[in-house]
Design a protein around this motif. Structure first.
Motif, PDB file in Angstrom:
ATOM      1  N   PRO A   1       1.833  12.930  -1.067  1.00  0.00           N
ATOM      2  CA  PRO A   1       2.173  12.290  -2.469  1.00  0.00           C
ATOM      3  C   PRO A   1       1.035  12.143  -3.059  1.00  0.00           C
ATOM      4  O   PRO A   1      -0.213  11.661  -2.400  1.00  0.00           O
ATOM      5  CB  PRO A   1       2.871  11.125  -2.087  1.00  0.00           C
ATOM      6  CG  PRO A   1       2.354  10.810  -0.470  1.00  0.00           C
ATOM      7  CD  PRO A   1       2.232  11.966  -0.121  1.00  0.00           C
TER       8      PRO A   1
ATOM      9  N   PHE B   1       6.478  14.383   0.457  1.00  0.00           N
ATOM     10  CA  PHE B   1       6.595  13.981   1.890  1.00  0.00           C
ATOM     11  C   PHE B   1       5.678  14.275   2.402  1.00  0.00           C
ATOM     12  O   PHE B   1       5.264  13.836   3.539  1.00  0.00           O
ATOM     13  CB  PHE B   1       7.993  14.369   2.416  1.00  0.00           C
ATOM     14  CG  PHE B   1       9.173  13.417   1.768  1.00  0.00           C
ATOM     15  CD1 PHE B   1       9.380  12.156   2.301  1.00  0.00           C
ATOM     16  CD2 PHE B   1       9.955  13.876   0.814  1.00  0.00           C
ATOM     17  CE1 PHE B   1      10.310  11.431   1.725  1.00  0.00           C
ATOM     18  CE2 PHE B   1      11.060  13.049   0.452  1.00  0.00           C
ATOM     19  CZ  PHE B   1      11.200  11.749   0.825  1.00  0.00           C
TER      20      PHE B   1
ATOM     21  N   GLU C   1       3.119   6.876  -1.822  1.00  0.00           N
ATOM     22  CA  GLU C   1       2.778   6.827  -0.306  1.00  0.00           C
ATOM     23  C   GLU C   1       3.123   5.599   0.368  1.00  0.00           C
ATOM     24  O   GLU C   1       3.664   5.620   1.536  1.00  0.00           O
ATOM     25  CB  GLU C   1       0.957   7.210  -0.396  1.00  0.00           C
ATOM     26  CG  GLU C   1       0.445   6.611   1.094  1.00  0.00           C
ATOM     27  CD  GLU C   1       0.459   7.723   1.903  1.00  0.00           C
ATOM     28  OE1 GLU C   1       0.106   8.876   1.703  1.00  0.00           O
ATOM     29  OE2 GLU C   1       0.357   7.372   3.100  1.00  0.00           O
TER      30      GLU C   1
ATOM     31  N   LEU D   1       1.580   4.465  -4.784  1.00  0.00           N
ATOM     32  CA  LEU D   1       2.731   3.677  -4.778  1.00  0.00           C
ATOM     33  C   LEU D   1       3.905   4.640  -3.897  1.00  0.00           C
ATOM     34  O   LEU D   1       4.374   3.995  -2.927  1.00  0.00           O
ATOM     35  CB  LEU D   1       3.210   3.508  -6.220  1.00  0.00           C
ATOM     36  CG  LEU D   1       2.777   2.241  -6.764  1.00  0.00           C
ATOM     37  CD1 LEU D   1       3.519   2.148  -8.164  1.00  0.00           C
ATOM     38  CD2 LEU D   1       3.102   0.996  -6.010  1.00  0.00           C
TER      39      LEU D   1
ATOM     40  N   ILE E   1       7.118   5.624   0.892  1.00  0.00           N
ATOM     41  CA  ILE E   1       7.955   6.444   1.885  1.00  0.00           C
ATOM     42  C   ILE E   1       7.219   6.579   3.299  1.00  0.00           C
ATOM     43  O   ILE E   1       7.847   6.539   4.148  1.00  0.00           O
ATOM     44  CB  ILE E   1       7.461   7.955   1.472  1.00  0.00           C
ATOM     45  CG1 ILE E   1       6.297   8.451   1.363  1.00  0.00           C
ATOM     46  CG2 ILE E   1       8.301   8.296   0.066  1.00  0.00           C
ATOM     47  CD1 ILE E   1       6.187   9.941   0.856  1.00  0.00           C
ATOM     48  N   THR E   2       6.171   5.724   3.333  1.00  0.00           N
ATOM     49  CA  THR E   2       5.658   5.325   4.820  1.00  0.00           C
ATOM     50  C   THR E   2       5.851   4.097   5.222  1.00  0.00           C
ATOM     51  O   THR E   2       5.360   3.696   6.469  1.00  0.00           O
ATOM     52  CB  THR E   2       4.055   5.519   4.758  1.00  0.00           C
ATOM     53  OG1 THR E   2       3.651   4.467   3.882  1.00  0.00           O
ATOM     54  CG2 THR E   2       3.573   6.814   4.521  1.00  0.00           C
ATOM     55  N   GLY E   3       6.789   3.352   4.512  1.00  0.00           N
ATOM     56  CA  GLY E   3       7.520   2.198   4.776  1.00  0.00           C
ATOM     57  C   GLY E   3       6.538   1.105   4.614  1.00  0.00           C
ATOM     58  O   GLY E   3       6.763   0.059   5.319  1.00  0.00           O
ATOM     59  N   ARG E   4       5.481   1.116   3.791  1.00  0.00           N
ATOM     60  CA  ARG E   4       4.407   0.170   3.888  1.00  0.00           C
ATOM     61  C   ARG E   4       4.998  -1.157   3.138  1.00  0.00           C
ATOM     62  O   ARG E   4       4.544  -2.191   2.843  1.00  0.00           O
ATOM     63  CB  ARG E   4       3.203   0.339   3.259  1.00  0.00           C
ATOM     64  CG  ARG E   4       2.512   1.248   4.497  1.00  0.00           C
ATOM     65  CD  ARG E   4       1.172   1.484   4.247  1.00  0.00           C
ATOM     66  NE  ARG E   4       0.313   2.119   5.425  1.00  0.00           N
ATOM     67  CZ  ARG E   4       0.554   3.446   5.660  1.00  0.00           C
ATOM     68  NH1 ARG E   4       0.956   4.407   5.009  1.00  0.00           N
ATOM     69  NH2 ARG E   4      -0.193   3.924   6.672  1.00  0.00           N
ATOM     70  N   PHE E   5       5.872  -0.967   2.142  1.00  0.00           N
ATOM     71  CA  PHE E   5       6.493  -2.000   1.224  1.00  0.00           C
ATOM     72  C   PHE E   5       7.986  -1.326   0.834  1.00  0.00           C
ATOM     73  O   PHE E   5       8.287  -0.078   1.192  1.00  0.00           O
ATOM     74  CB  PHE E   5       5.694  -2.200   0.029  1.00  0.00           C
ATOM     75  CG  PHE E   5       5.842  -1.301  -1.147  1.00  0.00           C
ATOM     76  CD1 PHE E   5       6.895  -1.668  -2.099  1.00  0.00           C
ATOM     77  CD2 PHE E   5       5.076  -0.254  -1.328  1.00  0.00           C
ATOM     78  CE1 PHE E   5       7.098  -0.670  -3.168  1.00  0.00           C
ATOM     79  CE2 PHE E   5       5.224   0.779  -2.349  1.00  0.00           C
ATOM     80  CZ  PHE E   5       6.275   0.772  -3.236  1.00  0.00           C
TER      81      PHE E   5
END
Lengths: 252, 212
Positions: free
Chosen positions: A238, A235, A244, A242, A247-251
Protein backbone atom coordinates in the motif's frame (compact mmCIF):
# COMPACT_ATOMS: atom_id res chain seq x y z
CA UNK A 1 -9.91 0.23 -19.86
CA UNK A 2 -13.60 0.54 -20.79
CA UNK A 3 -15.93 3.23 -19.50
CA UNK A 4 -16.40 2.93 -15.74
CA UNK A 5 -19.74 1.52 -14.59
CA UNK A 6 -19.86 4.10 -11.82
CA UNK A 7 -17.93 7.29 -11.40
CA UNK A 8 -18.15 9.76 -8.54
CA UNK A 9 -16.86 13.31 -8.60
CA UNK A 10 -16.51 15.53 -5.54
CA UNK A 11 -19.08 13.37 -3.79
CA UNK A 12 -20.02 14.43 -0.27
CA UNK A 13 -22.74 13.18 2.03
CA UNK A 14 -23.98 14.86 5.19
CA UNK A 15 -26.30 13.49 7.84
CA UNK A 16 -27.40 16.68 9.51
CA UNK A 17 -24.06 18.30 10.40
CA UNK A 18 -22.07 15.08 10.16
CA UNK A 19 -19.94 15.11 7.02
CA UNK A 20 -19.96 11.32 6.44
CA UNK A 21 -18.44 11.11 2.95
CA UNK A 22 -15.88 13.75 2.01
CA UNK A 23 -15.18 14.79 -1.53
CA UNK A 24 -14.80 11.31 -2.96
CA UNK A 25 -13.67 10.80 -6.56
CA UNK A 26 -13.78 7.14 -7.57
CA UNK A 27 -14.17 5.07 -10.73
CA UNK A 28 -15.74 1.61 -10.49
CA UNK A 29 -14.79 -0.50 -13.48
CA UNK A 30 -17.36 -2.53 -15.41
CA UNK A 31 -17.45 -6.30 -14.79
CA UNK A 32 -15.04 -6.06 -11.94
CA UNK A 33 -15.38 -6.64 -8.24
CA UNK A 34 -14.53 -3.55 -6.25
CA UNK A 35 -14.17 -3.82 -2.49
CA UNK A 36 -14.57 -0.90 -0.11
CA UNK A 37 -12.85 -1.39 3.23
CA UNK A 38 -12.29 0.77 6.28
CA UNK A 39 -13.05 0.92 10.00
CA UNK A 40 -16.60 1.25 11.33
CA UNK A 41 -18.04 4.67 10.67
CA UNK A 42 -15.58 5.52 7.89
CA UNK A 43 -18.41 6.14 5.42
CA UNK A 44 -18.03 3.03 3.29
CA UNK A 45 -21.67 1.93 3.52
CA UNK A 46 -22.80 5.51 2.99
CA UNK A 47 -20.68 5.70 -0.14
CA UNK A 48 -22.15 2.41 -1.36
CA UNK A 49 -25.65 3.72 -0.75
CA UNK A 50 -24.96 6.70 -2.98
CA UNK A 51 -24.64 4.36 -5.94
CA UNK A 52 -28.37 3.59 -5.95
CA UNK A 53 -29.66 6.62 -4.09
CA UNK A 54 -30.51 4.67 -0.96
CA UNK A 55 -29.40 7.63 1.12
CA UNK A 56 -32.43 9.52 -0.21
CA UNK A 57 -34.50 7.41 2.17
CA UNK A 58 -32.68 8.70 5.25
CA UNK A 59 -34.11 11.89 6.75
CA UNK A 60 -31.44 14.60 7.15
CA UNK A 61 -29.22 13.12 4.44
CA UNK A 62 -27.79 15.54 1.91
CA UNK A 63 -25.74 14.49 -1.09
CA UNK A 64 -23.49 16.83 -3.05
CA UNK A 65 -21.41 16.11 -6.11
CA UNK A 66 -21.90 13.74 -8.98
CA UNK A 67 -22.54 10.02 -9.29
CA UNK A 68 -22.44 8.82 -12.88
CA UNK A 69 -23.98 5.45 -13.75
CA UNK A 70 -22.72 4.59 -17.22
CA UNK A 71 -22.07 8.26 -17.75
CA UNK A 72 -25.48 9.46 -16.53
CA UNK A 73 -25.77 11.56 -13.38
CA UNK A 74 -28.19 9.67 -11.15
CA UNK A 75 -28.69 12.66 -8.85
CA UNK A 76 -30.18 14.80 -11.60
CA UNK A 77 -33.67 16.06 -10.78
CA UNK A 78 -35.44 14.19 -13.58
CA UNK A 79 -34.02 10.80 -12.62
CA UNK A 80 -36.41 8.31 -11.03
CA UNK A 81 -34.64 6.73 -8.02
CA UNK A 82 -36.76 3.60 -8.36
CA UNK A 83 -35.44 3.03 -11.85
CA UNK A 84 -31.88 3.53 -10.54
CA UNK A 85 -32.51 0.92 -7.84
CA UNK A 86 -33.65 -1.53 -10.51
CA UNK A 87 -30.43 -0.97 -12.44
CA UNK A 88 -28.30 -1.05 -9.29
CA UNK A 89 -29.39 -3.93 -7.06
CA UNK A 90 -28.45 -4.35 -3.42
CA UNK A 91 -27.80 -7.18 -1.02
CA UNK A 92 -27.54 -6.53 2.70
CA UNK A 93 -25.67 -7.88 5.68
CA UNK A 94 -28.57 -9.86 7.09
CA UNK A 95 -30.42 -11.98 4.55
CA UNK A 96 -33.85 -10.38 4.23
CA UNK A 97 -36.05 -12.54 2.03
CA UNK A 98 -39.74 -11.64 1.98
CA UNK A 99 -41.92 -13.97 4.09
CA UNK A 100 -43.15 -15.57 0.91
CA UNK A 101 -42.27 -18.62 -1.12
CA UNK A 102 -38.87 -19.04 -2.75
CA UNK A 103 -40.54 -18.56 -6.13
CA UNK A 104 -42.38 -15.39 -5.12
CA UNK A 105 -39.18 -13.84 -3.77
CA UNK A 106 -37.49 -14.20 -7.13
CA UNK A 107 -40.64 -13.20 -9.04
CA UNK A 108 -41.34 -10.16 -6.86
CA UNK A 109 -39.33 -7.59 -8.81
CA UNK A 110 -40.40 -8.72 -12.28
CA UNK A 111 -44.05 -8.68 -11.14
CA UNK A 112 -43.61 -5.10 -9.86
CA UNK A 113 -42.21 -4.23 -13.26
CA UNK A 114 -45.43 -5.48 -14.86
CA UNK A 115 -44.47 -8.95 -15.99
CA UNK A 116 -47.49 -11.23 -15.48
CA UNK A 117 -46.99 -14.08 -17.92
CA UNK A 118 -46.52 -17.28 -15.92
CA UNK A 119 -44.10 -18.79 -18.41
CA UNK A 120 -42.03 -15.64 -18.56
CA UNK A 121 -41.92 -15.45 -14.75
CA UNK A 122 -41.01 -19.16 -14.55
CA UNK A 123 -38.11 -18.53 -16.87
CA UNK A 124 -36.88 -15.45 -15.00
CA UNK A 125 -37.15 -17.22 -11.62
CA UNK A 126 -35.17 -20.19 -12.88
CA UNK A 127 -32.49 -18.07 -14.54
CA UNK A 128 -32.07 -15.87 -11.48
CA UNK A 129 -31.88 -18.83 -9.10
CA UNK A 130 -29.36 -20.50 -11.39
CA UNK A 131 -27.27 -17.35 -11.61
CA UNK A 132 -27.32 -17.17 -7.80
CA UNK A 133 -26.15 -20.81 -7.62
CA UNK A 134 -29.28 -21.76 -5.71
CA UNK A 135 -31.46 -23.52 -8.30
CA UNK A 136 -30.25 -27.07 -7.65
CA UNK A 137 -30.90 -26.71 -3.93
CA UNK A 138 -34.42 -25.27 -4.19
CA UNK A 139 -35.88 -26.49 -7.46
CA UNK A 140 -38.08 -29.02 -5.67
CA UNK A 141 -39.23 -26.60 -2.99
CA UNK A 142 -40.01 -23.45 -4.94
CA UNK A 143 -43.32 -23.08 -3.13
CA UNK A 144 -41.86 -23.52 0.35
CA UNK A 145 -41.36 -20.46 2.50
CA UNK A 146 -38.05 -18.68 1.96
CA UNK A 147 -37.75 -18.33 5.73
CA UNK A 148 -37.15 -22.10 5.96
CA UNK A 149 -33.91 -21.86 3.97
CA UNK A 150 -30.50 -21.75 5.64
CA UNK A 151 -28.82 -18.36 6.12
CA UNK A 152 -26.51 -18.89 3.18
CA UNK A 153 -29.39 -20.00 0.97
CA UNK A 154 -31.45 -17.00 2.06
CA UNK A 155 -28.59 -14.70 1.10
CA UNK A 156 -28.29 -16.32 -2.32
CA UNK A 157 -32.06 -15.95 -2.70
CA UNK A 158 -31.65 -12.24 -2.00
CA UNK A 159 -29.00 -12.15 -4.73
CA UNK A 160 -31.39 -14.00 -7.08
CA UNK A 161 -34.11 -11.49 -6.21
CA UNK A 162 -31.75 -8.66 -7.15
CA UNK A 163 -30.74 -10.39 -10.40
CA UNK A 164 -34.37 -11.01 -11.42
CA UNK A 165 -34.87 -7.39 -12.43
CA UNK A 166 -31.83 -7.50 -14.72
CA UNK A 167 -29.57 -4.96 -13.02
CA UNK A 168 -26.18 -3.70 -14.26
CA UNK A 169 -24.56 -3.35 -10.87
CA UNK A 170 -24.88 -5.37 -7.66
CA UNK A 171 -24.04 -3.64 -4.41
CA UNK A 172 -23.26 -5.85 -1.43
CA UNK A 173 -23.09 -4.45 2.06
CA UNK A 174 -21.30 -6.96 4.31
CA UNK A 175 -22.99 -9.84 2.48
CA UNK A 176 -21.24 -12.59 4.45
CA UNK A 177 -20.91 -11.26 7.97
CA UNK A 178 -23.96 -13.22 9.13
CA UNK A 179 -22.83 -16.43 7.41
CA UNK A 180 -20.63 -19.37 8.36
CA UNK A 181 -17.34 -19.99 6.49
CA UNK A 182 -18.85 -22.48 4.05
CA UNK A 183 -21.77 -20.24 3.11
CA UNK A 184 -19.27 -17.38 2.86
CA UNK A 185 -17.11 -19.38 0.45
CA UNK A 186 -20.18 -20.04 -1.72
CA UNK A 187 -21.10 -16.37 -1.87
CA UNK A 188 -17.50 -15.42 -2.68
CA UNK A 189 -17.42 -17.97 -5.49
CA UNK A 190 -20.73 -16.60 -6.68
CA UNK A 191 -19.40 -13.03 -6.67
CA UNK A 192 -16.62 -14.07 -9.02
CA UNK A 193 -19.20 -15.70 -11.32
CA UNK A 194 -21.46 -12.65 -11.18
CA UNK A 195 -18.65 -10.33 -12.21
CA UNK A 196 -18.71 -11.93 -15.66
CA UNK A 197 -22.11 -10.33 -16.29
CA UNK A 198 -22.41 -7.62 -13.67
CA UNK A 199 -20.35 -5.01 -11.93
CA UNK A 200 -20.02 -5.89 -8.25
CA UNK A 201 -19.25 -3.49 -5.42
CA UNK A 202 -18.82 -5.00 -1.97
CA UNK A 203 -18.41 -3.31 1.37
CA UNK A 204 -16.68 -5.57 3.85
CA UNK A 205 -15.13 -5.54 7.31
CA UNK A 206 -13.37 -8.73 6.39
CA UNK A 207 -10.12 -7.64 4.79
CA UNK A 208 -9.24 -11.17 3.79
CA UNK A 209 -12.51 -11.30 1.89
CA UNK A 210 -11.60 -8.12 0.02
CA UNK A 211 -8.19 -9.63 -0.72
CA UNK A 212 -9.75 -12.89 -1.93
CA UNK A 213 -12.51 -11.66 -4.18
CA UNK A 214 -11.90 -8.15 -5.44
CA UNK A 215 -10.00 -6.76 -8.40
CA UNK A 216 -9.73 -3.30 -6.90
CA UNK A 217 -9.83 -2.14 -3.31
CA UNK A 218 -10.76 1.25 -1.92
CA UNK A 219 -9.72 2.15 1.62
CA UNK A 220 -11.78 4.79 3.41
CA UNK A 221 -11.02 6.57 6.64
CA UNK A 222 -13.02 9.34 8.36
CA UNK A 223 -15.16 9.83 5.26
CA UNK A 224 -12.26 10.19 2.88
CA UNK A 225 -11.07 7.88 0.17
CA UNK A 226 -7.49 7.34 1.33
CA UNK A 227 -6.25 4.88 -1.26
CA UNK A 228 -7.69 3.08 -4.25
CA UNK A 229 -5.86 0.61 -6.44
CA UNK A 230 -5.47 -2.97 -7.68
CA UNK A 231 -6.18 -5.33 -4.79
CA UNK A 232 -2.83 -7.14 -5.09
CA UNK A 233 -0.99 -3.83 -4.80
CA UNK A 234 -3.07 -2.58 -1.86
CA UNK A 235 -2.42 -5.77 0.10
CA UNK A 236 1.24 -6.17 -0.85
CA UNK A 237 2.55 -2.61 -0.99
CA UNK A 238 0.00 0.00 0.00
CA UNK A 239 1.21 3.50 -0.75
CA UNK A 240 -0.47 5.25 2.15
CA UNK A 241 0.60 4.73 5.74
CA UNK A 242 -3.01 4.81 6.96
CA UNK A 243 -3.87 1.95 4.61
CA UNK A 244 -0.81 0.03 5.82
CA UNK A 245 -1.73 0.54 9.45
CA UNK A 246 -5.36 -0.46 8.92
CA UNK A 247 -4.84 -3.62 6.89
CA UNK A 248 -2.03 -4.85 9.13
CA UNK A 249 -4.31 -4.44 12.14
CA UNK A 250 -2.33 -1.67 13.80
CA UNK A 251 -5.54 0.29 14.32
CA UNK A 252 -9.19 0.13 13.44
CA UNK B 1 -5.12 5.90 16.57
CA UNK B 2 -3.41 3.64 19.06
CA UNK B 3 -0.48 1.34 18.48
CA UNK B 4 -0.32 -1.97 20.27
CA UNK B 5 1.66 -5.18 19.98
CA UNK B 6 -0.13 -7.68 17.79
CA UNK B 7 0.20 -11.46 18.22
CA UNK B 8 1.80 -11.44 14.76
CA UNK B 9 4.56 -9.14 16.07
CA UNK B 10 5.67 -11.78 18.55
CA UNK B 11 6.19 -14.20 15.67
CA UNK B 12 7.86 -11.61 13.45
CA UNK B 13 10.28 -10.72 16.24
CA UNK B 14 11.16 -14.38 16.84
CA UNK B 15 11.86 -14.77 13.12
CA UNK B 16 13.98 -11.61 13.04
CA UNK B 17 16.01 -12.92 15.95
CA UNK B 18 16.92 -16.12 14.11
CA UNK B 19 17.82 -14.06 11.05
CA UNK B 20 20.22 -11.92 13.09
CA UNK B 21 21.80 -15.03 14.59
CA UNK B 22 22.30 -16.24 11.03
CA UNK B 23 23.98 -12.95 10.09
CA UNK B 24 26.54 -13.34 12.89
CA UNK B 25 27.13 -16.96 12.06
CA UNK B 26 27.45 -16.33 8.32
CA UNK B 27 29.97 -13.59 8.94
CA UNK B 28 32.03 -15.87 11.18
CA UNK B 29 31.85 -18.75 8.70
CA UNK B 30 32.83 -16.76 5.62
CA UNK B 31 35.63 -14.93 7.50
CA UNK B 32 37.03 -18.23 8.74
CA UNK B 33 37.11 -19.74 5.27
CA UNK B 34 38.80 -16.67 3.82
CA UNK B 35 41.36 -16.74 6.58
CA UNK B 36 42.03 -20.37 5.85
CA UNK B 37 42.52 -19.57 2.16
CA UNK B 38 45.05 -16.93 3.06
CA UNK B 39 46.91 -18.57 5.89
CA UNK B 40 46.30 -22.24 5.30
CA UNK B 41 45.08 -24.37 8.16
CA UNK B 42 42.53 -26.99 8.85
CA UNK B 43 39.30 -25.18 9.46
CA UNK B 44 37.10 -27.42 7.37
CA UNK B 45 35.57 -29.27 10.33
CA UNK B 46 34.54 -26.04 12.06
CA UNK B 47 33.32 -24.40 8.86
CA UNK B 48 31.29 -27.49 8.05
CA UNK B 49 29.61 -27.39 11.48
CA UNK B 50 28.74 -23.71 11.09
CA UNK B 51 27.53 -24.20 7.55
CA UNK B 52 25.21 -27.01 8.67
CA UNK B 53 24.01 -24.82 11.51
CA UNK B 54 23.14 -22.07 9.04
CA UNK B 55 21.14 -24.52 6.96
CA UNK B 56 19.24 -25.57 10.10
CA UNK B 57 18.43 -21.98 10.96
CA UNK B 58 17.26 -21.37 7.41
CA UNK B 59 14.80 -24.25 7.83
CA UNK B 60 13.72 -22.68 11.11
CA UNK B 61 13.04 -19.29 9.48
CA UNK B 62 11.05 -20.99 6.73
CA UNK B 63 8.97 -22.96 9.24
CA UNK B 64 8.27 -19.82 11.23
CA UNK B 65 7.34 -17.91 8.07
CA UNK B 66 4.88 -20.56 6.93
CA UNK B 67 3.31 -20.71 10.38
CA UNK B 68 2.86 -16.92 10.43
CA UNK B 69 1.23 -16.99 7.00
CA UNK B 70 -1.10 -19.81 8.02
CA UNK B 71 -2.08 -18.23 11.32
CA UNK B 72 -2.29 -14.54 10.52
CA UNK B 73 -2.70 -14.13 6.73
CA UNK B 74 -0.27 -11.21 6.84
CA UNK B 75 -0.49 -8.38 4.32
CA UNK B 76 1.44 -5.27 3.31
CA UNK B 77 4.76 -4.72 5.15
CA UNK B 78 4.13 -7.80 7.33
CA UNK B 79 3.88 -9.95 4.22
CA UNK B 80 6.94 -8.33 2.68
CA UNK B 81 8.99 -8.88 5.84
CA UNK B 82 8.06 -12.56 5.84
CA UNK B 83 8.81 -13.08 2.16
CA UNK B 84 12.12 -11.21 2.46
CA UNK B 85 13.12 -13.08 5.61
CA UNK B 86 12.71 -16.39 3.79
CA UNK B 87 14.83 -15.16 0.89
CA UNK B 88 17.49 -13.62 3.10
CA UNK B 89 17.71 -16.74 5.26
CA UNK B 90 18.31 -18.71 2.07
CA UNK B 91 21.05 -16.28 1.00
CA UNK B 92 22.71 -16.56 4.41
CA UNK B 93 22.62 -20.35 4.23
CA UNK B 94 24.24 -20.11 0.79
CA UNK B 95 27.03 -17.95 2.23
CA UNK B 96 27.76 -20.73 4.69
CA UNK B 97 27.72 -23.30 1.92
CA UNK B 98 30.19 -21.32 -0.24
CA UNK B 99 32.46 -20.87 2.76
CA UNK B 100 32.46 -24.64 3.18
CA UNK B 101 33.14 -25.08 -0.54
CA UNK B 102 36.21 -22.84 -0.18
CA UNK B 103 37.75 -24.91 2.62
CA UNK B 104 37.03 -28.05 0.65
CA UNK B 105 39.00 -26.68 -2.28
CA UNK B 106 41.89 -26.00 0.10
CA UNK B 107 41.75 -29.59 1.18
CA UNK B 108 42.44 -30.66 -2.38
CA UNK B 109 45.67 -28.74 -2.82
CA UNK B 110 49.00 -29.39 -1.17
CA UNK B 111 49.51 -27.66 2.12
CA UNK B 112 45.93 -26.40 2.22
CA UNK B 113 46.91 -23.12 0.68
CA UNK B 114 45.57 -21.51 -2.45
CA UNK B 115 48.11 -20.42 -5.02
CA UNK B 116 47.59 -16.83 -5.89
CA UNK B 117 47.59 -15.26 -2.49
CA UNK B 118 47.79 -11.57 -3.47
CA UNK B 119 44.88 -11.89 -5.88
CA UNK B 120 42.66 -13.81 -3.47
CA UNK B 121 43.46 -11.36 -0.70
CA UNK B 122 42.40 -8.47 -2.90
CA UNK B 123 39.19 -10.17 -3.91
CA UNK B 124 38.40 -11.43 -0.39
CA UNK B 125 38.77 -7.95 1.01
CA UNK B 126 36.20 -6.58 -1.42
CA UNK B 127 33.82 -9.47 -0.83
CA UNK B 128 34.03 -9.18 2.96
CA UNK B 129 33.43 -5.48 2.70
CA UNK B 130 30.35 -6.11 0.57
CA UNK B 131 29.04 -8.74 2.93
CA UNK B 132 29.43 -6.47 5.95
CA UNK B 133 27.73 -3.58 4.20
CA UNK B 134 24.90 -5.87 3.17
CA UNK B 135 24.48 -7.08 6.76
CA UNK B 136 24.52 -3.50 8.02
CA UNK B 137 21.75 -2.70 5.52
CA UNK B 138 19.74 -5.57 6.95
CA UNK B 139 20.33 -4.55 10.57
CA UNK B 140 19.46 -0.90 9.99
CA UNK B 141 17.03 -1.35 7.08
CA UNK B 142 18.71 1.69 5.56
CA UNK B 143 18.28 1.08 1.84
CA UNK B 144 20.34 4.14 0.87
CA UNK B 145 23.34 2.35 2.32
CA UNK B 146 22.93 -0.49 -0.15
CA UNK B 147 23.47 1.72 -3.22
CA UNK B 148 27.23 1.39 -2.86
CA UNK B 149 26.90 -2.37 -3.23
CA UNK B 150 26.00 -2.15 -6.93
CA UNK B 151 29.36 -0.62 -7.74
CA UNK B 152 31.22 -3.02 -5.46
CA UNK B 153 29.50 -6.03 -7.01
CA UNK B 154 30.56 -4.85 -10.47
CA UNK B 155 34.15 -4.53 -9.25
CA UNK B 156 34.12 -8.07 -7.86
CA UNK B 157 32.67 -9.37 -11.13
CA UNK B 158 35.33 -7.73 -13.26
CA UNK B 159 38.11 -8.84 -10.89
CA UNK B 160 36.87 -12.41 -11.23
CA UNK B 161 36.49 -12.33 -15.01
CA UNK B 162 39.81 -10.58 -15.51
CA UNK B 163 41.55 -13.14 -13.38
CA UNK B 164 40.06 -16.09 -15.28
CA UNK B 165 41.20 -14.60 -18.59
CA UNK B 166 44.71 -14.10 -17.28
CA UNK B 167 44.81 -17.59 -15.85
CA UNK B 168 44.39 -19.24 -19.24
CA UNK B 169 47.53 -17.52 -20.53
CA UNK B 170 49.65 -18.09 -17.44
CA UNK B 171 52.14 -20.94 -18.06
CA UNK B 172 53.75 -20.64 -14.64
CA UNK B 173 50.92 -22.15 -12.60
CA UNK B 174 50.41 -25.84 -11.99
CA UNK B 175 46.98 -27.30 -12.66
CA UNK B 176 46.35 -27.62 -8.90
CA UNK B 177 47.20 -23.98 -8.34
CA UNK B 178 45.12 -22.73 -11.24
CA UNK B 179 42.06 -24.85 -10.41
CA UNK B 180 42.10 -24.06 -6.68
CA UNK B 181 42.46 -20.32 -7.20
CA UNK B 182 39.79 -20.24 -9.91
CA UNK B 183 37.34 -22.23 -7.79
CA UNK B 184 37.88 -20.10 -4.69
CA UNK B 185 37.49 -16.94 -6.76
CA UNK B 186 34.27 -18.37 -8.14
CA UNK B 187 32.89 -19.05 -4.63
CA UNK B 188 33.89 -15.56 -3.51
CA UNK B 189 32.10 -14.09 -6.51
CA UNK B 190 28.95 -16.02 -5.56
CA UNK B 191 29.22 -14.78 -1.96
CA UNK B 192 29.27 -11.22 -3.32
CA UNK B 193 26.16 -11.94 -5.38
CA UNK B 194 24.25 -13.20 -2.35
CA UNK B 195 25.36 -10.17 -0.34
CA UNK B 196 23.76 -8.08 -3.08
CA UNK B 197 20.55 -10.21 -3.10
CA UNK B 198 20.20 -9.61 0.63
CA UNK B 199 20.32 -5.84 0.06
CA UNK B 200 17.68 -6.18 -2.67
CA UNK B 201 15.40 -8.08 -0.30
CA UNK B 202 15.86 -5.39 2.35
CA UNK B 203 14.81 -2.86 -0.27
CA UNK B 204 11.66 -4.88 -1.07
CA UNK B 205 10.93 -5.27 2.62
CA UNK B 206 11.09 -1.54 3.21
CA UNK B 207 9.76 -0.04 -0.04
CA UNK B 208 7.90 -2.82 -1.87
CA UNK B 209 10.33 -2.72 -4.80
CA UNK B 210 13.58 -4.57 -5.45
CA UNK B 211 15.16 -1.56 -7.07
CA UNK B 212 17.76 -0.21 -4.70
Amino acid sequence: MSEPAIETKALSVWFGRNHAVRNVALEIQTNQITAIIGPSGCGKSTLLRCFNRMNDLIPNARVEGVVLLNGENIYQLDVDPTEIRRRVGMVFQKPNPFPKSVYENAAFGPRLNGINSESELDSIVRKSLEAAALWDEVKDRLNDSAIGLSGGQQQRLCIARALAVDPQVILMDEPCSALDPQATAKIEQLMTELAKDYTVVVVTHNMQQAARVSNSTAFMYLGELVEYGPTAQIFESPKNELTENYITGRFG
Amino acid sequence: MSSYARPLDVGLNAMAEVLLEMVDLAERTVSASIEAAAEGGKLDAQVRIWSTELQGKYDDVEDKAVELIARYQPVASDLRVIKSSMKIAYDLARLGRYAYDIVQVLDLVNGGKAADKPFLEKMSKKVLEMMRLSFETLRTRDVQMARKLIEMDNEVDSLYRGYLKGLIDNPNLTAAEAVSTALIARHLERIADHAWYIAESVSYMVTGTYIV
